[in-house]
Scaffold this active site. Sequence first.
Site, PDB file in Angstrom:
ATOM      1  N   GLY A 111      43.051  45.657  50.817  1.00  0.00           N
ATOM      2  CA  GLY A 111      44.162  45.529  49.889  1.00  0.00           C
ATOM      3  C   GLY A 111      44.514  44.064  49.710  1.00  0.00           C
ATOM      4  O   GLY A 111      44.035  43.201  50.451  1.00  0.00           O
ATOM      5  N   LYS A 112      45.325  43.782  48.743  1.00  0.00           N
ATOM      6  CA  LYS A 112      45.818  42.408  48.562  1.00  0.00           C
ATOM      7  C   LYS A 112      47.043  42.449  47.677  1.00  0.00           C
ATOM      8  O   LYS A 112      47.195  43.352  46.849  1.00  0.00           O
ATOM      9  CB  LYS A 112      44.745  41.550  47.886  1.00  0.00           C
ATOM     10  N   GLY A 113      47.923  41.468  47.851  1.00  0.00           N
ATOM     11  CA  GLY A 113      49.092  41.381  47.006  1.00  0.00           C
ATOM     12  C   GLY A 113      49.327  39.952  46.574  1.00  0.00           C
ATOM     13  O   GLY A 113      48.757  39.020  47.144  1.00  0.00           O
TER      14      GLY A 113
END
Length: 422
Positions: A111-113
């Site tokens: 994931g990444k934000g």
Amino acid sequence: MNSQNGQNGKSNPYALAMQNFEAAADLLELNADIRNMIRAPERALSVTVPVRMDDGHIQCFEGYRVQHNTARGPAKGGIRFHPNVTLDEVKALATWMTWKCAVVDIPFGGGKGGVTCNPKFLSMAEIERLTRRYTTAILPIIGPGQDIPAPDVYTNPQIMAWIMDTYSMTRGYLIPGVVTGKPITLGGSLGRNEATGRGVFHAIESACQHLRLPVKGARVVVDGFGNAGSVAAHLLDSAQADVIAVSDSRGAVYNPEGLHIPKLMLHKEKTGTVCNFPGGECIAPVELLKLECDILIPAALENTVHGGNAPHVRAKVIAEAANGPLTPEADAVLREKNTFIIPDILCNAGGVTVSYFEWVQNEQHLRWDLNEVNTRLEDVMKRSFNEVLEIQLAFKSSMRTAANVLAIRRVVEATRLRGHYP
Ligand code: GLU
């Protein structure tokens, strides 16, 4: 993070991530069904983050959280606060996290934000309000068993503490496992701050052993003297390598005899930059990549080495401490020159590995000492390097393709074993 970043301006990191995926998927002879299932992100959330600024007005920022794949475990990956954050960049970084966790075999997906903002122009209070509001916006999809953020470019342990506090306040009790890279007092792991740089160091040690290149006396150039770059430089310096040049977003310093790294770290701490360090000569950051050296560590942002400057690179080994620092053109040019490239998803996996250790400690209410963390990290990095090397030799491919093959194979296996729902 110097001025060469993205100079060719064309390389879309998501296109690059997809290109790397297809190359490995071809080697693995994956059929269209499985390719389509694991190529694109499972979930991508775009949010608007309205923040009350210190002068009273409300500014809206754009934010994202992308979960690329959760076949092997909860999504895992950092949050980036940077003016160039886009949905495509976050999708690429989330994809790389899936492969990164798989390559070192930790039970997480990717994931990444990110929030499109320049924290250098925000006060601490504004950053806190931005963080809390962004956390609230992504709250429905994060959690210790679901998606676990961590630091990335321009985010730090304090920001992780605010994320944890915001999440915990909505649940009514403290939930440290929702985020990693926290301050030690709040359940952060010893060694997490230095883990990315330490992992880079172990990857370099393994590469040097394979290439029969002594670390002692090796000339090292570091592009991006931030969290990962400075720690890797420090450990290499302690192992008697000569770190001859380093850069940051403001400039570069060079000393052909080797820079005094502990003094340079103090100088950077005091002045905020490596520029004007008395123990070296200031050079233009564009010159740094052209220096003849044994090991080049691109430790800044994506696309630092591109088609324009890759022909001038004269390093034997490139250790990708940053995510995606080489464009496909640069990768091709350097492979042609027989440069040994330790790909990002392997080279910088030390950070997420110790994030995993932190999460394990949080979930079990345990504390490991620094020696335990560092020994386990070294084991993971060396084992993973050798597994990738074995595939590289078997397929006669690049280390990048080999790392992707290993990672994608693990994700495919997990996907197949789980079967198709419903
Ligand atoms: N942001 C780091 C990375 O790109 C660490 C991610 C994590 O610890 O979850 O690998």
